[in-house]
Structure formats: structure tokens, C-alpha cells
Write an enzyme that holds these catalytic residues in place. Structure first.
Site, mmCIF file in Angstrom:
data_model
loop_
_atom_site.group_PDB
_atom_site.id
_atom_site.type_symbol
_atom_site.label_atom_id
_atom_site.label_comp_id
_atom_site.label_asym_id
_atom_site.label_seq_id
_atom_site.Cartn_x
_atom_site.Cartn_y
_atom_site.Cartn_z
ATOM 1 N NE ARG A 168 -1.158 2.464 2.787
ATOM 2 C CZ ARG A 168 -0.497 3.523 3.243
ATOM 3 N NH1 ARG A 168 -0.314 4.578 2.487
ATOM 4 N NH2 ARG A 168 0.009 3.530 4.466
ATOM 5 C CG ASP A 169 3.443 4.153 2.944
ATOM 6 O OD1 ASP A 169 3.783 4.981 2.082
ATOM 7 O OD2 ASP A 169 3.299 4.444 4.142
ATOM 8 C CG HIS A 205 2.652 6.625 -2.188
ATOM 9 N ND1 HIS A 205 1.664 7.403 -2.732
ATOM 10 C CD2 HIS A 205 2.237 6.318 -0.925
ATOM 11 C CE1 HIS A 205 0.692 7.570 -1.834
ATOM 12 N NE2 HIS A 205 1.016 6.907 -0.743
ATOM 13 C CB SER A 233 1.989 11.385 6.949
ATOM 14 O OG SER A 233 0.875 11.019 7.713
ATOM 15 C CG HIS A 256 2.378 4.633 9.293
ATOM 16 N ND1 HIS A 256 2.163 3.542 8.471
ATOM 17 C CD2 HIS A 256 2.829 5.614 8.480
ATOM 18 C CE1 HIS A 256 2.469 3.863 7.215
ATOM 19 N NE2 HIS A 256 2.869 5.115 7.189
ATOM 20 C CG HIS A 311 6.726 7.779 6.153
ATOM 21 N ND1 HIS A 311 6.842 7.179 4.921
ATOM 22 C CD2 HIS A 311 5.407 7.729 6.466
ATOM 23 C CE1 HIS A 311 5.640 6.793 4.492
ATOM 24 N NE2 HIS A 311 4.755 7.120 5.414
ATOM 25 C CE1 TYR A 320 -0.174 12.014 4.054
ATOM 26 C CE2 TYR A 320 -0.257 11.894 1.663
ATOM 27 C CZ TYR A 320 -0.689 11.457 2.903
ATOM 28 O OH TYR A 320 -1.649 10.483 2.970
#
Lengths: 342, 292
Positions: free
Chosen positions: A17-18, A21, A171, A198, A200, A289
Site C-alpha cells: 500500500r505505502d 507510491h 506521514s 506508523h 517514515h 507528506y
């Protein structure tokens, strides 16, 4: 490892999913099948499959999917014996119709995501997901943009709608360890449901911040194998699992199998190394983001300007997740201003 | 000059802003504001301005049917379903600002004389009012196969109704893009931005076209912006349209008139301004019929 929660830790692998991108939403069914099968064999708890921007995200704004996400969800469900398939839903982009469809295809968990200050748009979707009998978690994105009290208030709203956990979603990969500690602790103290995190990796803090979150009592944890997530990726799943194992936390996921999956399956799929380049570093530094990275690089090329200038400007304008159209707009504006200066 | 009488049901934000818009109309005479809460700011302001102010809901129209020929409904979708029936029985024209959509969708910038024969028309959504005219402008010269719109509004301007049912926005706007804009297929996204000070409403319109003609498309868009400006003076292009292959991207910004809402709430302003314009079209049509 000392943890402030005695509930078991559950890992969600987000590369399908991520990572969409990074793959510019061009995942093939064969790729999804192979990754899902091998994750299932390794004992992964949850595997998230959706367009990068969640259900219904296949658009000109975010990039069209090569293969309909519903087909990919169905394929992943088909490959999994034990792992559960999760989906992401951003109200305003996807609707309960797509959620129902995903549920019928076998998705059993949904994360309903809103900007950190806008939780009340999720009431409709959270309650529908619960009615469908799905495991339903709230996802408060861009958590670095709001003070902790605001985050707590919004998380409580999601809890009141029926969410079974609320995530602190970094995010932009902008949170510092101390901030993670404070936010997770505040949620654990104020909610009676589970807390998730979550990360990054834009500031190279994803694994460290995730460990901090776990110590503070987060039990719903995201990772992406080989950092296959937006920007510089997420907490690298196979690394996180190895570190946790060294700390005496065994989650029942086979570390060797995860390493092999990273090396032999995911590695060759990734279009370019998921290292922290200047673009992803700027995401974390400016608090932007993570999925904006490739869009900003393309806009930079199109208008002949440094993509860092675009990202910094977007950060200044307090742009939130989903506002990819601002990238083109800001790039065109910056290019025009440059011409005037010459 | 003779004017057509109108009443507003719903004394909330939208109804109150509408009152200020109608005050300036040359063909509509606002007579009454109808609510259910005597303490509401809208009813108080209406009374101060000398309009009839009722707080017994639609019953007041049943009791005084002569007060209006045109009735604006700024309540909620559920309530409008009930109102629509009563208004039809009373023979009143209903301008529906809720998402109920009992009647056809209308945008005053997309003139189809057909709607002047309707008895109940729906104003779609704020995002629809801001973007559908552009889709229509592009479609009329280049044939749009796919149109996608992104409406970004300030968090402060998104009321509890919108927030509780955001799917209604995306689905209704998509239908409007197809049915009124003329795209073969539509898609709508909405984003709430909490930045302070609040941002103006901005909309991005992406269209994939069958007959690319940059000059004709640009001209058609510019003409359409002028048309919308007639009733929303703060409606403007943020950039020249961008072209890329068969795709055109248009950036629009909507600054409100600052009547009851602050100017950043262009999304709310464009709804009340468009509803006023649609009602005026009807009123002119009614007056013409009367004079024959």
C-alpha cells in the site's frame, strides 16, 4: 525490552500500500501475489493492500493504478493462509462503497485515515466498518502538525465512533523521538483502546521511533520491507523484527524468511534504492507528506526548478496529505516568479 | 418593479448568508425566514431586518402560502425530502441547497433552459458549483472523457453536516460532473485543510479530452470564469490552464463575498450565490410569463 503494555504487538506490512507510491501505483497482480504469499509464509500478521492513497485513490491527482486495487486485494486474500489482508481508507477520497467491496473480497481490517485535526469525517466509515464486522482502526495522519492535546482529543473522537485502535501516523517522517514518546504516552493514558505507530524514515528515525513507541505501549506497528514506502519508506520491517528479536521480543514472524523476501523478491522490484536522498530528507526536515516526493521531482523537472524549493514552500503553506495538486500549482508559481526575477 | 416573492427555510449559516444575497436581488423579494429555533442567529437577524420570522418550520408556509412563490430549502437532506412533498402540494418552486437531490442538478453557469420548467431543482455541492462550469466549458469544445476535481476547503468552513456525511459530497459531486458537466466519467475528491489563517477555497479540475485544442479550451475556460464571476465576483483562475498530452489542468480559487461568512468560505458563498442566481433565472421567467 520493557513495555508499558502487556498486549501482544501486531505488525502490519505496508509495502503493498505505502510502497504503491514508490511503484507509482504500477503493481502487477503477479508481484502482489508473490509478496503476499511469501509474507504469509513468514508469518506476517497483517498485509495492507490498496492504492497508496487508499481505496479509490486511483486518480489523476495521485496517479492511476495499473491494476484495479480490488483485483490486487482479491489476489492477496487468495494467497494468504494465515495473514490477514488490511485496507486503507481516506474519507474524501474513498467511500463506504469501496470499503464494502473490499470487505466482500476478503479484507478483514481497515485503517480509516484523516488529517490529525479532522477525525470527525471518519465517523461514517468507522461505524460502517464495525457493522461489516471488520477490525477497524483510526489513523491520524501528519501527527507532527498538531500539539499532543489536539491529537488526544481527535483520537478520542475516533474511539467514540468505534475504532479499536488509533495510530500516531508520522506521514512526513518528521517526528523526533521525544515527540513520539510524548504522543504515544498521552494516547495510552487517555484511551482504553490500543495505540499504534506508523513511521517514515525520512530522518533515519523510523526504527528508533518505532522502538520508542513500543516501549511507551504502542502495540499496532507498521513496517515496510526494504523500506518500500513513500519518501524514504517506513520502519524497515525485517530490520525492526531483527532488533526486536535481539531485545527478546519474538513476534512469531520468521526473520530469515523476511530477509530472503527482502533480498530476493522486494529488492529487485524496487525502481530505485530506498535510501534517504535529498528529496526524502527534505520531506522529514520540512514536515511534508511523504508521497509528495515523486510528484515534486516530476514537477521540478517540468518547470525547471529544484524540487526541494517546492517541498519547502509546501511545508510553509501547511499543506496536508492528499493535496498533491498544490505541487503543480506551487511549482508553476515558483517558475513564474523566477522568470519575473530574471 | 414587480418582484417575485421568496422565503428561506433553514435559519442556519447557509440560510442566513442567503438572506444577504437575496437582499440585493432586483427580481426577488425576500419575505420570510423560516426556522425551528426562535433563538437562532438567522431568525434574529431576519427579524431585525424586517422580514417575517417564523419558528414553526414548514407549517408557517402551509398557514401563509401567499408569502412566497420560490422557497429556498437550506435545512438537511432528510428534512428536504419531507419539505419537497409539501412544497409540491402548495405549488411552490423549490430551490434545494441540501444533498437530497429530489429534483435535477443545476448550475446557473451551465444554462439549460430546460430547468425553468422544473418545480424542484438541486444545487449539487459547493465543490460541484465551483468546478462543474469549468468541466462544461472544456467539454463544450473538446469532449471530456474523464473529469476529476479536487476541492480543498478550510476546516473552519466545513460544517457538521458535511463532516458527518463526506461520502455524500464525493458521490453527489461526481454525478454532477457527469450529468451537468458533461464528462463521460467523473470523480471528486475533497480535502479539509486546517491551516490558520484559513485558506480560501481552491479547486483543481483535471480533464482528459478527446479533441485537444489548447487555444479553444483556454478561451472557453476564460469565458466561463467571466460567467461565474457575474454571481461570484471572487471566482478566479489561479494559473493559466496547464496542458499535457490529452490532459488539461485548471486551478481555481474562490473568495467569498463576505456577507455572513468570512471571505475564506468561498465554498459556502458559491452555494448561496449560485442558488440566488438560479432563483433569479426562474423569477425573470415568471415575470415574463406574467407580463404576457
Amino acid at each position: 525490552m520493557k513495555r508499558k503494555s502487556d498486549k501482544p504487538i501486531k505488525i502490519t506490512e505496508v509495502c503493498l500500500r505505502d510502497g504503491s507510491h514508490v511503484m507509482q501505483h504500477q503493481y502487477t497482480e503477479a508481484q502482489v501475489r508473490r509478496v503476499a504469499r511469501e509474507l504469509d509464509e513468514a508469518g506476517m500478521h497483517y498485509i495492507e493492500v490498496s492504492h497508496g492513497d487508499g481505496l479509490g485513490g486511483s486518480t489523476l491527482q495521485y496517479g492511476k493504478s495499473l491494476v484495479d486495487e480490488m483485483k490486487l486485494i482479491e489476489a492477496a486474500v487468495d494467497e494468504c493462509q494465515n495473514s490477514k489482508v488490511a485496507v486503507l481508507l481516506l474519507p474524501g477520497i474513498g467511500t463506504v462503497h469501496e470499503l464494502k467491496q473490499a470487505h466482500e473480497l476478503g479484507a478483514s481490517l481497515v485503517r480509516v485515515a484523516t488529517h490529525v485535526t479532522e477525525a470527525d469525517v471518519s465517523a461514517q466509515h468507522i461505524s460502517m466498518a464495525r457493522e461489516l464486522g471488520m477490525e477497524t482502526l483510526g489513523f491520524l495522519m501528519m501527527a507532527h502538525m498538531a500539539p499532543t492535546e489536539k491529537l488526544v482529543e481527535q483520537a478520542k473522537l475516533m474511539e467514540s465512533y468505534g475504532a479499536q485502535a488509533v495510530y500516531v501516523t508520522d506521514s512526513a517522517g518528521a517526528l523526533l523521538p521525544q515527540e513520539v514518546k510524548e504522543k504515544i504516552a498521552a494516547l495510552r493514558n487517555s484511551l482504553s483502546i490500543e495505540v499504534g505507530f506508523h513511521a517514515h524514515n525520512n530522518l533515519s528515525l523510523a526504527v528508533a521511533n518505532t522502538l520508542t513507541a513500543i516501549e511507551e505501549g504502542a502495540t499496532r506497528i507498521d513496517g515496510s520491507i526494504r523500506c518500500l514506502g513513500a519518501g524514504a519508506g517506513n520502519a524497515q520491517t525485517e530490520v525492526l523484527l531483527s532488533v526486536l528479536d535481539r531485545m527478546g521480543v519474538n513476534l512469531g514472524i520468521d526473520i530469515y524468511k523476511m530477509m530472503d523476501l527482502a533480498e530476493n523478491t522486494v529488492g529487485p522490484m524496487i525502481p530505485r534504492a530506498q535510501e534517504i536522498n535529498r528529496g526524502s530528507l527534505v520531506l522529514g526536515y520540512a514536515g511534508v507528506y511523504s508521497s509528495f516526493l515523486l510528484h515534486a521531482e516530476r514537477a521540478g523537472q517540468r518547470f525547471g526548478i529544484d524540487s526541494r524549493d517546492i517541498l519547502i514552500e509546501l511545508g510553509k503553506r501547511k499543506v496536508v496529505g492528499g493535496q498533491e495538486d498544490m505541487i503543480l500549482d506551487v511549482a508553476a508559481e515558483l517558475a513564474k516568479a523566477r522568470k519575473l526575477e530574471v | 418593479m414587480v418582484k417575485i416573492k421568496a422565503a428561506i427555510i433553514g435559519s442556519g449559516n447557509i440560510g442566513t448568508d442567503l438572506m444577504y444575497k437575496l437582499e440585493r436581488s432586483e427580481v426577488i423579494e425576500l419575505t420570510a425566514m423560516i426556522g425551528i429555533d426562535p433563538e437562532s442567529d438567522g431568525l434574529k437577524r431576519a427579524k431585525e431586518k424586517g422580514y417575517l420570522a417564523f419558528h414553526n418550520g414548514i407549517q408557517s408556509l402551509k398557514d401563509n402560502p401567499e408569502i412566497a412563490d420560490i422557497v429556498f430549502d437550506a435545512t438537511s437532506a432528510k428534512t428536504h425530502v419531507r419539505h419537497a412533498k409539501v412544497l409540491a402540494e402548495l405549488g411552490k418552486l423549490a430551490i434545494d441547497l441540501t444533498p437530497a437531490a429530489r429534483g435535477p442538478f443545476v448550475s446557473p453557469a451551465v444554462k439549460t433552459d430546460a430547468y425553468l420548467n422544473e418545480k424542484n431543482v438541486n444545487m449539487i455541492t459547493c465543490g460541484g458549483q465551483a468546478t462543474i462550469p469549468i468541466v462544461h466549458a472544456i467539454n463544450s469544445v473538446a469532449d471530456v472523457s474523464y473529469a476529476e476535481i479536487v476541492a480543498t476547503i478550510s476546516s473552519k468552513s466545513a460544517g457538521p453536516g458535511t463532516r458527518a456525511n463526506i461520502d455524500e459530497f464525493t458521490i453527489t459531486t461526481r454525478r454532477g460532473i457527469e450529468e451537468v458537466g458533461g464528462a463521460d466519467k467523473g470523480k471528486a475528491l475533497i480535502i479539509l485543510n486546517p491551516a490558520e489563517p484559513p485558506i480560501l477555497m481552491r479547486d483543481t479540475i483535471y480533464c482528459e479530452v478527446k479533441n485537444m485544442d489548447e487555444a479553444a479550451i483556454t478561451k472557453s475556460i476564460e469565458q466561463m470564469v467571466e460567467t461565474v464571476k457575474e454571481y461570484v465576483p471572487g471566482y478566479r483562475l489561479k494559473q493559466e490552464p496547464l496542458f499535457d498530452g490529452n490532459r488539461v489542468t485548471v486551478f481555481v480559487e474562490v473568495e467569498g463575498a463576505g456577507d455572513y461568512f468570512p471571505i475564506y468560505a468561498g465554498n459556502l458563498d458559491i452555494m448561496t450565490a449560485a442558488a440566488t442566481r438560479v432563483a433569479e433565472d426562474f423569477a425573470i421567467h415568471m415575470l415574463e410569463k406574467q407580463s404576457v
